[in-house]
Design a protein around this motif. Sequence first.
Motif, PDB file in Angstrom:
ATOM      1  N   GLN A   1     161.373 -71.732 -73.547  1.00 28.39           N
ATOM      2  CA  GLN A   1     161.522 -72.430 -72.266  1.00 28.39           C
ATOM      3  C   GLN A   1     162.794 -71.974 -71.551  1.00 28.39           C
ATOM      4  O   GLN A   1     162.804 -71.807 -70.324  1.00 28.39           O
ATOM      5  CB  GLN A   1     161.560 -73.936 -72.500  1.00 28.39           C
ATOM      6  CG  GLN A   1     161.608 -74.751 -71.209  1.00 28.39           C
ATOM      7  CD  GLN A   1     161.693 -76.243 -71.466  1.00 28.39           C
ATOM      8  OE1 GLN A   1     162.404 -76.674 -72.375  1.00 28.39           O
ATOM      9  NE2 GLN A   1     160.970 -77.016 -70.676  1.00 28.39           N
ATOM     10  N   ALA A   2     163.878 -71.772 -72.313  1.00 29.52           N
ATOM     11  CA  ALA A   2     165.127 -71.294 -71.711  1.00 29.52           C
ATOM     12  C   ALA A   2     164.957 -69.903 -71.111  1.00 29.52           C
ATOM     13  O   ALA A   2     165.471 -69.606 -70.034  1.00 29.52           O
ATOM     14  CB  ALA A   2     166.246 -71.289 -72.756  1.00 29.52           C
ATOM     15  N   VAL A   3     164.225 -69.035 -71.824  1.00 30.23           N
ATOM     16  CA  VAL A   3     163.956 -67.700 -71.288  1.00 30.23           C
ATOM     17  C   VAL A   3     163.130 -67.803 -70.005  1.00 30.23           C
ATOM     18  O   VAL A   3     163.359 -67.074 -69.030  1.00 30.23           O
ATOM     19  CB  VAL A   3     163.243 -66.828 -72.339  1.00 30.23           C
ATOM     20  CG1 VAL A   3     162.774 -65.509 -71.714  1.00 30.23           C
ATOM     21  CG2 VAL A   3     164.165 -66.548 -73.510  1.00 30.23           C
ATOM     22  N   SER A   4     162.162 -68.737 -69.996  1.00 31.09           N
ATOM     23  CA  SER A   4     161.352 -68.933 -68.796  1.00 31.09           C
ATOM     24  C   SER A   4     162.208 -69.396 -67.630  1.00 31.09           C
ATOM     25  O   SER A   4     162.040 -68.933 -66.492  1.00 31.09           O
ATOM     26  CB  SER A   4     160.255 -69.970 -69.087  1.00 31.09           C
ATOM     27  OG  SER A   4     159.520 -70.258 -67.914  1.00 31.09           O
ATOM     28  N   HIS A   5     163.152 -70.307 -67.898  1.00 27.45           N
ATOM     29  CA  HIS A   5     164.055 -70.770 -66.838  1.00 27.45           C
ATOM     30  C   HIS A   5     164.941 -69.633 -66.339  1.00 27.45           C
ATOM     31  O   HIS A   5     165.214 -69.523 -65.134  1.00 27.45           O
ATOM     32  CB  HIS A   5     164.914 -71.918 -67.352  1.00 27.45           C
ATOM     33  CG  HIS A   5     164.148 -73.197 -67.507  1.00 27.45           C
ATOM     34  ND1 HIS A   5     164.702 -74.330 -68.057  1.00 27.45           N
ATOM     35  CD2 HIS A   5     162.867 -73.538 -67.188  1.00 27.45           C
ATOM     36  CE1 HIS A   5     163.806 -75.309 -68.073  1.00 27.45           C
ATOM     37  NE2 HIS A   5     162.676 -74.842 -67.558  1.00 27.45           N
ATOM     38  N   ALA A   6     165.401 -68.793 -67.251  1.00 21.94           N
ATOM     39  CA  ALA A   6     166.226 -67.650 -66.841  1.00 21.94           C
ATOM     40  C   ALA A   6     165.425 -66.695 -65.967  1.00 21.94           C
ATOM     41  O   ALA A   6     165.938 -66.159 -64.973  1.00 21.94           O
ATOM     42  CB  ALA A   6     166.755 -66.922 -68.072  1.00 21.94           C
ATOM     43  N   ARG A   7     164.156 -66.499 -66.352  1.00 19.71           N
ATOM     44  CA  ARG A   7     163.303 -65.631 -65.536  1.00 19.71           C
ATOM     45  C   ARG A   7     163.085 -66.238 -64.152  1.00 19.71           C
ATOM     46  O   ARG A   7     163.106 -65.526 -63.131  1.00 19.71           O
ATOM     47  CB  ARG A   7     161.950 -65.422 -66.235  1.00 19.71           C
ATOM     48  CG  ARG A   7     161.041 -64.430 -65.510  1.00 19.71           C
ATOM     49  CD  ARG A   7     159.705 -64.267 -66.225  1.00 19.71           C
ATOM     50  NE  ARG A   7     159.893 -63.768 -67.576  1.00 19.71           N
ATOM     51  CZ  ARG A   7     159.673 -64.487 -68.682  1.00 19.71           C
ATOM     52  NH1 ARG A   7     159.268 -65.750 -68.586  1.00 19.71           N
ATOM     53  NH2 ARG A   7     159.844 -63.967 -69.874  1.00 19.71           N
ATOM     54  N   TRP A   8     162.902 -67.541 -64.086  1.00 18.20           N
ATOM     55  CA  TRP A   8     162.747 -68.208 -62.781  1.00 18.20           C
ATOM     56  C   TRP A   8     163.997 -68.001 -61.921  1.00 18.20           C
ATOM     57  O   TRP A   8     163.905 -67.707 -60.732  1.00 18.20           O
ATOM     58  CB  TRP A   8     162.497 -69.698 -62.988  1.00 18.20           C
ATOM     59  CG  TRP A   8     162.358 -70.466 -61.705  1.00 18.20           C
ATOM     60  CD1 TRP A   8     161.226 -70.708 -61.006  1.00 18.20           C
ATOM     61  CD2 TRP A   8     163.427 -71.085 -60.964  1.00 18.20           C
ATOM     62  NE1 TRP A   8     161.496 -71.437 -59.873  1.00 18.20           N
ATOM     63  CE2 TRP A   8     162.844 -71.684 -59.815  1.00 18.20           C
ATOM     64  CE3 TRP A   8     164.798 -71.195 -61.155  1.00 18.20           C
ATOM     65  CZ2 TRP A   8     163.596 -72.377 -58.872  1.00 18.20           C
ATOM     66  CZ3 TRP A   8     165.544 -71.880 -60.210  1.00 18.20           C
ATOM     67  CH2 TRP A   8     164.952 -72.460 -59.076  1.00 18.20           C
ATOM     68  N   SER A   9     165.172 -68.166 -62.536  1.00 24.16           N
ATOM     69  CA  SER A   9     166.413 -67.996 -61.789  1.00 24.16           C
ATOM     70  C   SER A   9     166.564 -66.562 -61.282  1.00 24.16           C
ATOM     71  O   SER A   9     167.029 -66.334 -60.156  1.00 24.16           O
ATOM     72  CB  SER A   9     167.619 -68.370 -62.658  1.00 24.16           C
ATOM     73  OG  SER A   9     167.616 -69.752 -62.956  1.00 24.16           O
ATOM     74  N   ALA A  10     166.164 -65.587 -62.103  1.00 22.31           N
ATOM     75  CA  ALA A  10     166.252 -64.186 -61.674  1.00 22.31           C
ATOM     76  C   ALA A  10     165.332 -63.918 -60.488  1.00 22.31           C
ATOM     77  O   ALA A  10     165.726 -63.277 -59.497  1.00 22.31           O
ATOM     78  CB  ALA A  10     165.907 -63.257 -62.833  1.00 22.31           C
ATOM     79  N   ASN A  11     164.102 -64.427 -60.584  1.00 27.30           N
ATOM     80  CA  ASN A  11     163.171 -64.235 -59.468  1.00 27.30           C
ATOM     81  C   ASN A  11     163.643 -64.959 -58.215  1.00 27.30           C
ATOM     82  O   ASN A  11     163.514 -64.442 -57.096  1.00 27.30           O
ATOM     83  CB  ASN A  11     161.776 -64.744 -59.864  1.00 27.30           C
ATOM     84  CG  ASN A  11     161.127 -63.892 -60.935  1.00 27.30           C
ATOM     85  OD1 ASN A  11     161.416 -62.700 -61.056  1.00 27.30           O
ATOM     86  ND2 ASN A  11     160.255 -64.492 -61.737  1.00 27.30           N
ATOM     87  N   ARG A  12     164.196 -66.158 -58.417  1.00 27.86           N
ATOM     88  CA  ARG A  12     164.700 -66.911 -57.275  1.00 27.86           C
ATOM     89  C   ARG A  12     165.873 -66.191 -56.612  1.00 27.86           C
ATOM     90  O   ARG A  12     165.986 -66.149 -55.381  1.00 27.86           O
ATOM     91  CB  ARG A  12     165.139 -68.300 -57.746  1.00 27.86           C
ATOM     92  CG  ARG A  12     165.671 -69.202 -56.649  1.00 27.86           C
ATOM     93  CD  ARG A  12     164.595 -69.585 -55.672  1.00 27.86           C
ATOM     94  NE  ARG A  12     165.110 -70.498 -54.657  1.00 27.86           N
ATOM     95  CZ  ARG A  12     164.465 -70.837 -53.560  1.00 27.86           C
ATOM     96  NH1 ARG A  12     163.269 -70.314 -53.325  1.00 27.86           N
ATOM     97  NH2 ARG A  12     164.993 -71.668 -52.703  1.00 27.86           N
TER      98      ARG A  12
END
Length: 371
Positions: free
Chosen positions: A222-233
């Motif tokens: 889940q943390a990796v998913s959040h990091a990916r979201w932040s990168a895309n954002r």
Amino acid sequence: MSRPVPWIPGVLYGAVLFGGVYYAVIGPGPGAGTAGFAALLGALIALDGRDWGLDRRRWRGRRVASGAVFALRVLLLCAVTAVDASGLSRVLFVLVPFLAFFAYGSAVAVGLGVGCVATLAGAFTLSVPHWQVRAEYISDLLMFALGVVLALAMAAVAVREQQARARLEGTLAQVADLSAARERNRLAREIHDSLGHHLTAIGIQLEKAEAFASLDPQASAQAVSHARWSANRALDEVRASVRTLGPESESEPAGLSRALADLVHHLDGGSRRITLEMSGVERRPLLVLYRAAQEGLTNACRHSGATEIEVHLAYDKRGARLRVVDNGSGFDAAEEGFGLSGLRERVRLAEGTVAIDSAPGGTVLTVGVPW
């Protein structure tokens, strides 16, 4: 050097040429004197055409004429007057102070104007006995003096207009430079605020993923998913900032409450606990408060070592108020960086207020913005 009004000499030359030829036709008849008169006027026209017509594109930075050319023009005027039986060519001497105004300044032009009037009065004295009591000569002298005054006034207006145009061009250039600098600063703030925040969020989530990799694989994923979201954002916001290059209102989030909820959701977790509390009814999204929340959360997560962060957003009839509270180490006012100074500028442009209360044990960032 200012540029004179090029059509004025041409109009005077044409009027004098027509009047002189017409006088010769209805009077003694055209002859050698008329031909010489026309030839000398043609030489004057050619001389002025060289200065004003053929060389207009290179006018700036040049004098109206060199001293030799100016003297040649005066000699030609004297020659035209000498062969002109009609006496109309005297009016051409108003060009002497007129042209001198552009070439040598107002003081020289006024002096030459007075000299021309005095010269005409002297010529009357030498050639016309008792001219002082003859109405036609007094009228000619007064009209010539008036022509000199009008010529000087027209030259002064032309010079002032040219100077005003130069000042306007300089002002417009300064405005363009200031606008470009302001837009660069705005874009720099946009990239700093959005990219800096999301890089912080990515770092936090990757630390969480690393810490929970063996203990809780689901939390790590889940943390990796959040990091990916932040990168895309971050990529989306940088692209939007570069693409719009327009007023900040064009890139405001669709809803401040929802945008803040996303921020908190993707930063919360690990060794930090972030909570969001909202009250009131949102009238319209406010990008400045979104950026303020990003700056407050970024500073709390990256620099203060805070473990508890609270975000409070309240709407009322007058506007919106945002508070970011953390229990970190705090900072001194002298340590404010580009992010906080940029935030103060944003809020000032939005006619809002910024208050920062920081000490060991925590920091409170408060931003208020009217509707």
